[in-house]
Enzyme design. Structure first.
Site, short mmCIF file in Angstrom:
data_model
loop_
_atom_site.label_atom_id
_atom_site.label_comp_id
_atom_site.label_asym_id
_atom_site.label_seq_id
_atom_site.Cartn_x
_atom_site.Cartn_y
_atom_site.Cartn_z
N GLU A 214 0.73 -1.32 -0.08
CA GLU A 214 -0.04 -0.10 0.06
C GLU A 214 1.00 1.32 -0.11
OE1 GLU A 214 -2.80 -0.53 -0.60
OE2 GLU A 214 -3.76 -2.29 0.33
N HIS B 50 -2.32 2.38 8.34
CA HIS B 50 -3.55 1.40 7.83
C HIS B 50 -3.77 0.27 8.75
CE1 HIS B 50 -6.32 -0.69 5.27
NE2 HIS B 50 -5.20 -1.86 5.01
N HIS C 195 -6.92 -3.23 10.17
CA HIS C 195 -8.15 -3.66 10.03
C HIS C 195 -8.87 -3.92 11.26
CE1 HIS C 195 -5.78 -5.97 6.41
NE2 HIS C 195 -6.08 -4.48 6.08
N GLU D 97 -16.56 11.84 23.52
CA GLU D 97 -15.34 12.56 22.79
C GLU D 97 -14.92 12.31 21.56
OE1 GLU D 97 -11.91 11.70 25.82
OE2 GLU D 97 -13.10 13.39 26.65
N HIS E 247 -12.89 -3.23 4.00
CA HIS E 247 -11.39 -3.64 4.17
C HIS E 247 -10.78 -3.05 5.60
CE1 HIS E 247 -7.58 -3.86 1.98
NE2 HIS E 247 -7.13 -3.60 3.27
O1 2HA Z 1 -1.23 -6.48 3.28
O2 2HA Z 1 -3.65 -4.54 4.72
O3 2HA Z 1 -4.21 -3.49 2.50
C1 2HA Z 1 -1.62 -5.62 4.20
C2 2HA Z 1 -2.64 -4.69 3.93
C3 2HA Z 1 -3.26 -4.51 2.62
ZN ZN Z 2 -5.39 -3.72 4.50
#
Ligand code: 2HA
Ligand code: ZN
Length: 270
Positions: A116, A139, A141, A169, A210
């Site tokens: 990414e 990033h 999940h 908050e 995602h």
């Molecule tokens: O591989 O989270 O979006 C890592 C990720 C791809």
């Molecule tokens: Zn991801």
């Protein structure tokens, strides 16, 4: 030259990746982090003339030419960062008009930066344009934010308002709200461009079905931003199927704005 494993930025990166894994946000190779470093802090630990290898990026970010980043590696597990930082992380400098990443440390098994990388670098450019102090793109999940994208409208105003209503908050922590992308193919320049466009107006960007992107001035702040949004999503997923008897009103949101000196995203409160 000092040992880079003792650098405050390295210690904090390792702690953050470990903490994110412990929160269940980064299963297997899920998630990625990029932290912009200053040349002065890199020079305390690395010979910046000693390029290990040059890695083509696959797009260009001329605004970031000469900038240094500590970045998680592609295919690497956050779980393992603390045990083998030199394999799972790398320090790169963007060169050649931002088309090449020069590796200065890490990716010791021949690896490279996260898949990414386009979304990260384009998001750095977008955030720096509105906030000169931005250093981090993160990033991951988190389960409840992800779950929400299956059952809640993806309208950004609606999504943001729901999160704000879940914890007092939230509006203070992310008054700029949460932007939302529909499902898109990950790891592409297209999702990178779309994410960066969304980053121009908010520090949080949800990738439907995602995960989420966060941006901020340091690792702690960016982690806290995602943590707060994820907590709100958790409350939502606990109550969405129950009759709602009361919530936080827009009048109360305005009181929070005034008391904490924040301004909610234009047009998001009645
Ligand atoms: O591989 O989270 O979006 C890592 C990720 C791809
Ligand atoms: Zn991801």
């Amino acid at each position: 030259m000092k040992d880079i494993l003792t650098a405050p930025f390295m210690v904090e990166m390792i702690r953050t990746a470990t903490n994110m894994y412990d929160h269940g946000w980064d299963e297997r190779n899920g998630g990625n982090i990029s932290l912009m470093l200053s040349e002065a802090e890199v020079k305390e630990y690395l010979d910046t003339d000693a390029v290990i290898r040059a890695i083509p990026i696959g797009f260009s970010a001329p605004e970031l030419e000469g900038k240094y980043f500590l970045v998680t590696g592609t295919g690497k597990y956050f779980k393992n960062v603390q045990y083998a930082p030199e394999v799972n992380l790398g320090v790169v400098r963007l060169a050649d008009g931002g088309k090449t990443a020069e590796l200065l440390w890490g990716y010791a098994d021949g690896g490279k930066f996260t898949s990414e990388f386009p979304a990260h670098m384009m998001s750095h450019v977008a955030r720096l344009a509105v906030d000169a102090d931005n250093r981090v793109v993160m990033h991951c999940h988190p389960a409840n934010l992800l779950a929400m994208t299956y059952v809640h409208s993806l309208d950004e105003r609606e999504f943001t308002r729901t999160l704000w209503q879940m914890c007092t908050e939230c509006i203070v922590v992310f008054p700029d709200g949460v932007n939302v992308l529909p499902w898109m193919l990950c790891g592409t320049n297209e999702i990178g461009e779309a994410t960066a466009e969304k980053m121009a107006t908010a520090r949080l960007v949800v990738w439907s079905q995602h995960g989420i992107y966060g941006a901020g001035k340091d690792l702690d702040e960016t982690f806290g931003l995602i943590e707060t949004a994820e907590k709100a999503a958790e409350i939502y997923m606990k109550i969405a199927h129950l009759p709602i008897v009361q919530s936080i009103t827009d009048d109360q949101m305005h009181q929070l704005e005034a008391h904490f000196g924040v301004k909610a995203r234009e047009g998001y409160l009645d």
